[in-house]
Design an enzyme around this catalytic site. Structure first.
Site, PDB file in Angstrom:
ATOM      1  N   TYR A 223      89.090  51.930  37.267  1.00 16.90           N
ATOM      2  CA  TYR A 223      90.347  51.597  36.588  1.00 16.90           C
ATOM      3  C   TYR A 223      90.229  50.410  35.641  1.00 16.90           C
ATOM      4  O   TYR A 223      91.032  50.264  34.731  1.00 16.90           O
ATOM      5  CB  TYR A 223      91.437  51.270  37.615  1.00 16.90           C
ATOM      6  CG  TYR A 223      92.164  52.456  38.186  1.00 16.90           C
ATOM      7  CD1 TYR A 223      91.476  53.432  38.881  1.00 16.90           C
ATOM      8  CD2 TYR A 223      93.536  52.578  38.053  1.00 16.90           C
ATOM      9  CE1 TYR A 223      92.146  54.506  39.428  1.00 16.90           C
ATOM     10  CE2 TYR A 223      94.215  53.651  38.602  1.00 16.90           C
ATOM     11  CZ  TYR A 223      93.517  54.610  39.288  1.00 16.90           C
ATOM     12  OH  TYR A 223      94.188  55.671  39.828  1.00 16.90           O
TER      13      TYR A 223
ATOM     14  N   LYS B  91      80.394  57.594  47.519  1.00 16.73           N
ATOM     15  CA  LYS B  91      79.685  58.732  46.907  1.00 16.73           C
ATOM     16  C   LYS B  91      78.258  58.264  46.682  1.00 16.73           C
ATOM     17  O   LYS B  91      77.707  58.330  45.586  1.00 16.73           O
ATOM     18  CB  LYS B  91      80.420  59.128  45.618  1.00 16.73           C
ATOM     19  CG  LYS B  91      80.027  60.470  45.048  1.00 16.73           C
ATOM     20  CD  LYS B  91      80.407  61.658  45.914  1.00 16.73           C
ATOM     21  CE  LYS B  91      79.665  62.877  45.452  1.00 16.73           C
ATOM     22  NZ  LYS B  91      79.770  64.025  46.363  1.00 16.73           N
TER      23      LYS B  91
ATOM     24  N   ASP C   4      84.155  63.266  49.107  1.00 16.13           N
ATOM     25  CA  ASP C   4      84.569  64.677  49.059  1.00 16.13           C
ATOM     26  C   ASP C   4      84.713  65.225  50.484  1.00 16.13           C
ATOM     27  O   ASP C   4      85.690  65.906  50.823  1.00 16.13           O
ATOM     28  CB  ASP C   4      83.604  65.531  48.206  1.00 16.13           C
ATOM     29  CG  ASP C   4      82.124  65.272  48.504  1.00 16.13           C
ATOM     30  OD1 ASP C   4      81.809  64.319  49.246  1.00 16.13           O
ATOM     31  OD2 ASP C   4      81.279  66.046  48.006  1.00 16.13           O
TER      32      ASP C   4
ATOM     33  N   ASP D  99      92.933  56.268  45.460  1.00 19.22           N
ATOM     34  CA  ASP D  99      94.095  56.900  44.824  1.00 19.22           C
ATOM     35  C   ASP D  99      94.175  58.368  45.248  1.00 19.22           C
ATOM     36  O   ASP D  99      95.232  58.864  45.641  1.00 19.22           O
ATOM     37  CB  ASP D  99      93.954  56.795  43.299  1.00 19.22           C
ATOM     38  CG  ASP D  99      95.112  57.438  42.557  1.00 19.22           C
ATOM     39  OD1 ASP D  99      96.272  57.179  42.942  1.00 19.22           O
ATOM     40  OD2 ASP D  99      94.862  58.196  41.599  1.00 19.22           O
TER      41      ASP D  99
ATOM     42  N   ASP E 290      96.967  60.456  48.166  1.00 22.41           N
ATOM     43  CA  ASP E 290      97.848  61.611  47.922  1.00 22.41           C
ATOM     44  C   ASP E 290      97.580  62.729  48.935  1.00 22.41           C
ATOM     45  O   ASP E 290      98.502  63.413  49.373  1.00 22.41           O
ATOM     46  CB  ASP E 290      97.681  62.156  46.491  1.00 22.41           C
ATOM     47  CG  ASP E 290      98.648  61.494  45.500  1.00 22.41           C
ATOM     48  OD1 ASP E 290      98.932  60.294  45.663  1.00 22.41           O
ATOM     49  OD2 ASP E 290      99.109  62.183  44.562  1.00 22.41           O
TER      50      ASP E 290
HETATM   51  C1  IPM Z   1      99.276  55.121  42.499  1.00 21.86           C
HETATM   52  C2  IPM Z   1      99.503  55.749  41.143  1.00 21.86           C
HETATM   53  C3  IPM Z   1      98.988  54.835  40.056  1.00 21.86           C
HETATM   54  C4  IPM Z   1      97.505  54.646  40.270  1.00 21.86           C
HETATM   55  C5  IPM Z   1      99.271  55.333  38.617  1.00 21.86           C
HETATM   56  C6  IPM Z   1     100.747  55.517  38.370  1.00 21.86           C
HETATM   57  C7  IPM Z   1      98.653  54.470  37.560  1.00 21.86           C
HETATM   58  O1  IPM Z   1      98.932  57.014  41.106  1.00 21.86           O
HETATM   59  O2  IPM Z   1      99.716  53.978  42.703  1.00 21.86           O
HETATM   60  O3  IPM Z   1      98.671  55.775  43.355  1.00 21.86           O
HETATM   61  O4  IPM Z   1      96.698  55.499  39.876  1.00 21.86           O
HETATM   62  O5  IPM Z   1      97.133  53.632  40.866  1.00 21.86           O
HETATM   63 MG    MG Z   2      98.210  57.721  42.980  1.00 20.65          MG
END
Ligand code: IPM
Ligand code: MG
Length: 360
Positions: A142, A192, A225, A249, A253
């Site tokens: 990032y 990784k 992975d 990140d 999710d």
């Molecule tokens: C998160 C989000 C952010 C990230 C985005 C909105 C930049 O996906 O906080 O998980 O990738 O960190």
């Molecule tokens: Mg995210």
């Protein structure tokens, strides 16, 4: 006792709706515990641009600097869908994280008992799961240089760099092991190392840290992975998962689906500066303004603010219990509704009010 100051940035999309609910809960929780809290709002991201300001206006940054914690909604707006990263409203959040050196992002993944059946995974897989994802937040892919758009003989190209110094791995590793000590003392480090030098360094640094300072904790290295696969195949094997910025990140999710919805996941971003509290989900433009958004991730984020910034886990715990009770009564926003008997479909406001009345 001095007042505890919170900077509130509602953000974009569903941000204002869910922040409104969370601020009411935050105020009610403070009142209940005689905790002196004040809050002030600032603009950022698309909301700031629409007001003719830069994505992170100086006055918002100043407000954050003068506060003891930042409560921050989601950033992002589809009008910038095709814009380069540097021009997108989300960038404001990355700048906030970087400015305050918030290198440790804690993302707890723990399904609420009433919501076990909201997960797409089978009940027996998710019931009892309790995971803490520790994501490195200010380095790696990032932020590292070089980055940008360039040209060479073959044409235009884009570059980002995955880079970690050993000290960066060390400090996020410490957060992971220290967190594990308060839990089940088990850390999975997702990397990784089979393909990337930077991740080979990540792995050896984590192992050295464990062997030097945390011999009371178990450390397992897992390729990221494979970690994704294990998270859905057998989530209960995990206690703490530590990962770099990009991998964390993605993993979080996936983790959200263990709780049933991204609308349930809070997070705390901690480091050397003013701590920031933000839900894991995005601005959900598809449901913006419809009063349908799930405010619970944002409310649980306010709970983390009390626990981690104000050092009042009793207040945070009271908010968590109020959320659990509202869900036990069958209240469900659309994202966690599964059409089962006893469920009552509600909107953002009703869900927020239900949490408030359980809290009082
Ligand atoms: C998160 C989000 C952010 C990230 C985005 C909105 C930049 O996906 O906080 O998980 O990738 O960190
Ligand atoms: Mg995210």
């Amino acid at each position: 006792m001095q007042e505890f100051k919170v900077a509130v940035i509602a953000g974009d999309g569903i941000g204002p709706e869910i922040t409104d609910a969370a601020v009411k809960v935050m105020q009610a929780a403070a009142a209940k515990f005689d905790f002196r809290l004040s809050h002030a709002s600032g603009l950022a991201a698309a909301a700031a641009v629409d007001a003719g300001k830069p994505p992170l206006p100086d006055e918002t940054l100043k407000l954050c600097q003068d506060s003891q914690a930042i409560l921050c909604g989601p950033f992002g707006d589809p009008r910038w869908d095709n814009a380069p990263p540097a021009e997108r409203p989300e960038r404001a959040k990355l700048i906030l994280r970087k400015t305050f050196d918030l290198y440790a992002n804690l993302r707890p993944v723990k399904p609420v008992p009433a919501l076990i059946d909201a997960s797409p995974l089978r009940r027996e897989l998710v019931e009892g799961a309790d995971i803490l994802i520790v994501r490195e937040l200010v380095g790696g892919l990032y932020f590292a240089e070089p980055r940008g758009y360039f040209d060479d003989a073959k044409g235009k190209f884009g570059v980002n760099t995955m880079k970690y110094h050993a000290w960066e791995v060390d400090r996020i590793g410490k957060v992971a092991f220290e967190s594990a000590r308060l839990r089940r003392r088990k850390v999975h480090s997702a990397d990784k190392a089979n393909a990337l030098e930077v991740m080979q360094l990540w792995r050896t640094t984590m192992q050295a840290l464990r062997d030097k300072e945390f011999t009371d904790c178990e450390l397992k290295h897992v390729f990221v992975d494979n970690c994704c696969m294990q998270l859905v195949a057998e989530p209960k094997q995990f206690d703490v998962i530590v990962a770099g910025n990009m991998f964390g990140d993605i993993l979080s999710d996936i983790g959200a689906q263990i709780t049933g919805s991204l609308g349930m996941l809070p997070s705390a971003s901690l480091g050397t500066g003013v701590p920031l509290f933000e839900p894991v989900h995005g601005s959900a433009p598809d449901i913006t303004g419809k009063g349908k958004a799930n405010p619970l991730a944002m409310i649980l984020t306010a709970s983390m603010l009390f626990t981690y910034a104000a050092k009042r886990p009793d207040i945070g715990g009271a908010i968590d219990r109020a959320v659990e009770k509202a869900l036990e009564k069958g209240l469900r926003t659309a994202d966690i509704a599964r059409g089962r008997p006893g469920e009552k479909l509600v909107g953002t406001r009703e869900m927020g009010e239900a949490v408030l009345s359980e809290l009082k």
